[in-house]
Structure formats: C-alpha cells, structure tokens
Design a protein around this motif. Structure first.
Motif, short mmCIF file in Angstrom:
data_model
loop_
_atom_site.label_atom_id
_atom_site.label_comp_id
_atom_site.label_asym_id
_atom_site.label_seq_id
_atom_site.Cartn_x
_atom_site.Cartn_y
_atom_site.Cartn_z
N ILE A 120 55.72 32.73 40.06
CA ILE A 120 56.02 32.38 41.44
C ILE A 120 55.23 31.14 41.87
CG2 ILE A 120 56.10 33.24 43.81
CD1 ILE A 120 57.87 34.77 41.85
N ASN A 121 55.90 30.24 42.58
CA ASN A 121 55.26 29.10 43.24
C ASN A 121 54.39 28.26 42.31
OD1 ASN A 121 56.38 29.93 45.72
ND2 ASN A 121 54.65 31.28 46.14
N VAL A 122 54.98 27.84 41.20
CA VAL A 122 54.24 27.00 40.26
C VAL A 122 54.44 25.52 40.58
CG1 VAL A 122 54.03 26.33 37.84
CG2 VAL A 122 54.28 28.74 38.43
N GLY A 123 55.66 25.12 40.78
CA GLY A 123 55.94 23.73 41.12
C GLY A 123 55.59 22.78 39.99
N GLU A 124 54.90 21.69 40.34
CA GLU A 124 54.55 20.66 39.36
C GLU A 124 53.17 20.88 38.74
OE1 GLU A 124 57.07 17.77 38.75
OE2 GLU A 124 57.77 19.80 39.23
N HIS A 167 46.44 37.49 39.70
CA HIS A 167 46.06 38.35 40.81
C HIS A 167 44.70 38.98 40.58
CE1 HIS A 167 50.03 37.90 42.53
NE2 HIS A 167 50.58 38.24 41.37
N ARG A 168 44.27 39.03 39.31
CA ARG A 168 42.96 39.57 38.97
C ARG A 168 42.21 38.53 38.14
NH1 ARG A 168 43.80 45.42 36.43
NH2 ARG A 168 45.64 44.47 35.44
N ASN A 169 40.90 38.64 38.14
CA ASN A 169 40.05 37.71 37.40
C ASN A 169 40.04 38.08 35.93
OD1 ASN A 169 38.11 35.75 36.74
ND2 ASN A 169 36.44 37.22 37.06
N VAL A 186 54.77 34.37 29.77
CA VAL A 186 55.02 35.12 28.54
C VAL A 186 53.75 35.87 28.12
CG1 VAL A 186 55.81 34.99 26.14
CG2 VAL A 186 56.79 33.46 27.85
N TYR A 187 52.71 35.17 27.72
CA TYR A 187 51.46 35.84 27.36
C TYR A 187 50.87 36.53 28.58
CZ TYR A 187 51.60 32.81 23.22
OH TYR A 187 51.97 32.15 22.07
N GLY A 188 50.76 37.83 28.52
CA GLY A 188 50.21 38.58 29.63
C GLY A 188 51.22 39.02 30.66
N ALA A 189 52.51 38.68 30.46
CA ALA A 189 53.54 39.28 31.31
C ALA A 189 53.57 40.78 31.06
CB ALA A 189 54.90 38.66 31.00
N ASN A 190 53.37 41.14 29.82
CA ASN A 190 53.15 42.51 29.36
C ASN A 190 51.96 42.39 28.41
OD1 ASN A 190 53.99 45.29 29.13
ND2 ASN A 190 54.67 44.82 27.06
N CYS A 203 40.35 31.07 18.57
CA CYS A 203 41.56 30.61 19.25
C CYS A 203 41.95 31.60 20.34
CB CYS A 203 42.71 30.48 18.24
SG CYS A 203 44.26 29.85 18.92
N THR A 204 42.41 31.06 21.44
CA THR A 204 42.94 31.89 22.51
C THR A 204 43.99 31.10 23.27
OG1 THR A 204 42.34 33.36 24.35
CG2 THR A 204 41.21 31.24 24.25
N PHE A 205 44.45 31.68 24.39
CA PHE A 205 45.47 31.03 25.21
C PHE A 205 44.96 30.90 26.63
CE2 PHE A 205 47.64 33.28 21.80
CZ PHE A 205 48.39 32.26 21.24
N HIS A 206 45.34 29.82 27.27
CA HIS A 206 45.04 29.62 28.69
C HIS A 206 46.34 29.83 29.46
CE1 HIS A 206 43.00 28.32 32.22
NE2 HIS A 206 43.68 27.20 32.35
N GLY A 207 46.21 30.41 30.66
CA GLY A 207 47.40 30.73 31.45
C GLY A 207 47.92 32.12 31.18
N VAL A 208 47.03 33.03 30.78
CA VAL A 208 47.43 34.41 30.45
C VAL A 208 47.58 35.24 31.72
CG1 VAL A 208 46.67 36.53 29.28
CG2 VAL A 208 46.31 34.29 28.20
N GLY A 209 48.65 36.03 31.78
CA GLY A 209 48.89 36.91 32.92
C GLY A 209 47.95 38.11 32.95
N ASP A 210 48.04 38.88 34.03
CA ASP A 210 47.10 39.98 34.28
C ASP A 210 47.16 41.11 33.26
OD1 ASP A 210 46.19 38.67 36.54
OD2 ASP A 210 47.61 39.67 37.87
N GLU A 211 48.28 41.26 32.55
CA GLU A 211 48.38 42.35 31.58
C GLU A 211 47.60 42.07 30.30
OE1 GLU A 211 49.77 45.37 32.13
OE2 GLU A 211 49.90 44.59 34.17
N GLY A 212 47.25 40.82 30.06
CA GLY A 212 46.35 40.50 28.98
C GLY A 212 47.00 40.14 27.66
#
Length: 438
Positions: free
Chosen positions: A217-221, A228-230, A352-356, A382-391
């Motif tokens: 939601i609301n990503v834009g450019e 939602h969580r740290n 995608v990463y962390g959506a589930n 190695c890891t990913f940046h931009g991971v969602g709350d599900e991890g």
C-alpha cells in the motif's frame, strides 16, 4: 584505502564514486524490458557480505578492486541503467550508462574483533540503498569495500531484486573476482528462455489467492514497503558436526535436505511462539527447483515460490513430518503470482518476502566461488531488505572450515532470520533450548 572514521566512536562513513561501462553505448543505449517476476520483486533488495582475510587482499589497492567493474558492466549494461516508466506507467530500465556506485570505508578494528562484537551482522558493511523517490537517479547496485585494521576486507553488495535473484547477484560478484584474477569475462551473457511452470490441478480453485504475495500500500516512487512492526535480523551458524548430529539424533528421515529440516524446525518453533490464535499452517518455500545456473547466465529472477500447507497442528507435530511435507508437497505459485502483475501491466506494487513466512534456499549459491588472490571468503552472509512482517528465513552455506574432519559430509550452514523483534528474541531462546542452535 584511507581511514574514513573510527568504528569505535562513530558509525561507518564512506567515500562514494561511480563506475560506468568501459565502452560507452552513446546513442545506441536502449531499454531493458522487465519481466513480470522482476516487477513482482521490485520492492526487495539483496544484501550480501563476503569477508576476506588480509592474505586474500595482499597487494590489492582500491583501484585494483574498482577497475574490473568497468569491463564487467560492458556485459551487464542494464545493471548500470536507471528505472524509467513507459507511457502506460510500466517500469523498465533505461540502459544509459549511469553506472553503479562504489563506496569505500575503513574500520579501525581488526576483522576478528569486528565479528566478535557484531556477530554476523551486516550493518554498516552494506550500503543502505533503496530505489526512489527519484527513480530516474537511483543506482540499481551499490558495492561497498570496507578495509579493516588487520588488512582484511569486507565486500558488501546491495542489489536491487528487480535485476535478478541472489544467484544472479553472486554471479555478478563472481565475474568481478575472476576479472581481478586476469580471466577474460564472457563476451555476452546467455539469456535463458522464458518459461512458465505448469499449474497443478490442485491449484485451480486457489489461483486468485496465492499466499506467496500480497499487495503493498502507498509505495509510489519510493520502492520500499512500510512495516507495521519493527523487524530485525539475526544469523545463526551451525557447524557441520553440529548439523550432522542434529539430523542423525533428532530426525527420523534421511530423505530431507538440511534446508528442509531447518525450515521444519523454525516453522514448528514459530507456531509454538505464536500460539493457537496465530497458528501458522501455511508457509512459502523459495527454491531453485534443482536447476543449475550457468556461469555466464544473464541475471534473472528464476526462483520458484511454492506454498506448503499442513492439515495438522504444526506446534505439536514431528519435525520429520514437517520436513517431508516441505520436500514433497510444494505447490508452485509463480504463474498465478505473475498473472497479478500481468493484469495491470506492472503498475501495482507487491510484497513477496515476508508476505507470508518465507523460507529461501541458498544452499547451492556460490558465496565461496568468489576468490581474491586465490583465497575464498572466510565467511559470507546474505539477507533481504524490504521484508514484510511475517518474516523470512535464509539458509546458505557456511565456510569450509566448519567441516573440521568430522562426519558432517560437507560444510555447515548459516541461517539468517528477519522477524519482528519480539518473535525473533523468543525464537533465539526456543532454538537454543530445544535444538542447541545459537
């Protein structure tokens, strides 16, 4: 590499420069059309660090490290381009030779003290880069060279996932190291054919609701989804002997891979942590599907995202049963994921990463194929940046030194986990108490 700050008293600071292709494209520069899977991954970034001892970089100057990038970018011309949008709003890469960024930094600590104080954290060793809000000026790749007081070196890569997956990113760095060694890069890269996996019949009723992706939601450019969580990152290291002992003494099957067993352990542990009201009965598994990547392959997003569902209580289940479920019951979701992008021509944004809860198999990735002066990294992460709350949970190889003559049958593993803070702290306790993983 001159000193740019004292790590004990201040954060890492860097001098930043730009490297462009050795051969200017001039008026011939064109456009690179992003595939649907590329656009699905556009809010994510691959972050990797390779650590080298001082004997690996003996005699190498910062010029020696930067110089190979010029001929390398001749083969990877779109990597030095910039994001643009077509008239209908679909993103593409303008191959305009704008270049990749090189950051140079220095740490007043020796490498072993840095690792002792920071564990396997990559903080400060990879440039903190995302695309936007000025997309037309945002580099797609940052490479950061951090020299340590002992003479060691960390090579940090931040790679926009829209370019390709982790295997593609490592191929890029591997080619860089081969040019340093005097090997001529391939004149052109092999472009694999575009293929779509066949949808199993069992997926037909669920084709509109893949669990491996959700809308952002609301990503834009500014191409980074808000959490939602740290969320925080922690890496666990399992030596070969420890991993072999774990498998032979607690798992009743030899048909599952180390990756599948570690996934099962974390899946069960997180279910116990979350409790019955947040039962986690379905997870996303990201794998290569056993296909080998060519050394000269063009960067692609070629991994498979599959869902695995359990129709039993995961928290009370046997780890062997979960591992076999992961090994045998994956349902590939790539095609239905791509259809979401196809429907609006890439104008929507997806996580995608962390959506589930997502498990990523990088066991076969070539972290230790990268060499300087004939020496492999002493460690990689190695890891990913931009991971969602599900991890997300990333499983990758550990250094060869982990297999110190034991019966492990190979190297150990690194397991890098990104989760909300409270869950991550509880997972550390659970893994140490139940499995001896620290």
């Amino acid at each position: 590499m001159g000193s740019l700050g004292n790590m004990e008293n201040s954060p890492l600071t860097s001098r930043i420069s730009t490297v462009v292709p050795a051969t200017p494209r001039g008026d011939e520069n064109g456009a690179y059309d992003l595939r649907y899977m590329d656009l699905l991954m556009k809010l994510h970034y691959i972050r990797a660090v390779l650590y080298f001892n001082n004997d690996a970089v003996q005699g190498l100057t910062i010029y020696d490290l930067k110089k190979p990038m010029f001929p390398l970018l001749d083969r990877y011309s779109h990597v030095s381009g910039r994001i643009r949008r077509s008239e209908n709003g679909r993103p593409f890469i303008k191959c305009n030779d704008a270049g990749v960024r090189i950051a140079e930094s220095h740490c007043e600590l020796p490498l072993d003290e840095w690792v002792a104080g920071n564990g396997y954290s990559m903080d400060g060793l990879v440039h903190d880069h995302v695309l936007g809000p000025d997309l037309g000026f945002s580099p797609l790749v940052f490479v950061k060279f951090t020299s340590f007081r002992c003479g060691g070196l960390a090579v940090g890569l931040s790679w926009a996932h829209v370019l390709g997956d982790a295997f593609s990113a490592l191929n890029f760095i591997s080619h860089w190291s081969k040019i340093i060694a005097g090997h001529v890069p391939p004149k052109s890269l092999h472009v694999p054919p575009s293929s779509k996996p066949d949808l199993p019949p069992s997926l037909s009723d669920q084709s509109q609701n893949p669990i491996s992706v959700k809308k952002a939601i609301n990503v834009g450019e500014h191409w980074l989804a808000a959490n939602h969580r740290n969320v925080e990152t922690h890496s666990f290291r399992l030596a070969a002997k420890q991993l072999h002992h774990l498998v032979t003494t607690t798992i009743s099957t030899d048909a599952a891979s180390y990756f599948e067993i570690l996934c099962a352990i974390v899946w069960k542990s997180l279910n116990r942590i979350r409790g019955n009201f947040c039962a986690l009965n379905a997870v996303t598994i990201c794998t290569t599907n056993g296909s080998n990547r060519r050394e000269d392959e063009f960067p692609i997003n070629g991994l498979e995202f599959s869902k695995v569902e359990a129709d039993f209580a995961v928290a009370q289940s046997d780890v062997s049963a979960l591992a076999m479920l992961i090994a045998e019951k994956k349902i590939v979701e790539n095609q239905v994921m791509e259809k979401l992008v196809e429907e609006d021509e890439g104008k929507e944004d997806f996580l995608v990463y962390g959506a589930n809860l997502t498990f990523v198999d990088l066991e076969e990735a070539g972290f230790y194929d990268v060499e300087l002066n004939g020496r492999k990294p002493v460690m990689a992460n190695c890891t990913f940046h931009g991971v969602g709350d599900e991890g997300v949970v990333v499983v990758l190889p550990a250094p060869e030194e982990d297999d110190d003559g034991g019966d492990g049958g190979g190297n150990g593993r690194m397991m890098t986990v990104v989760l909300p803070h409270n869950e991550l702290e509880q997972l550390k306790i659970e893994l140490q108490r139940e499995w001896g993983i620290v």
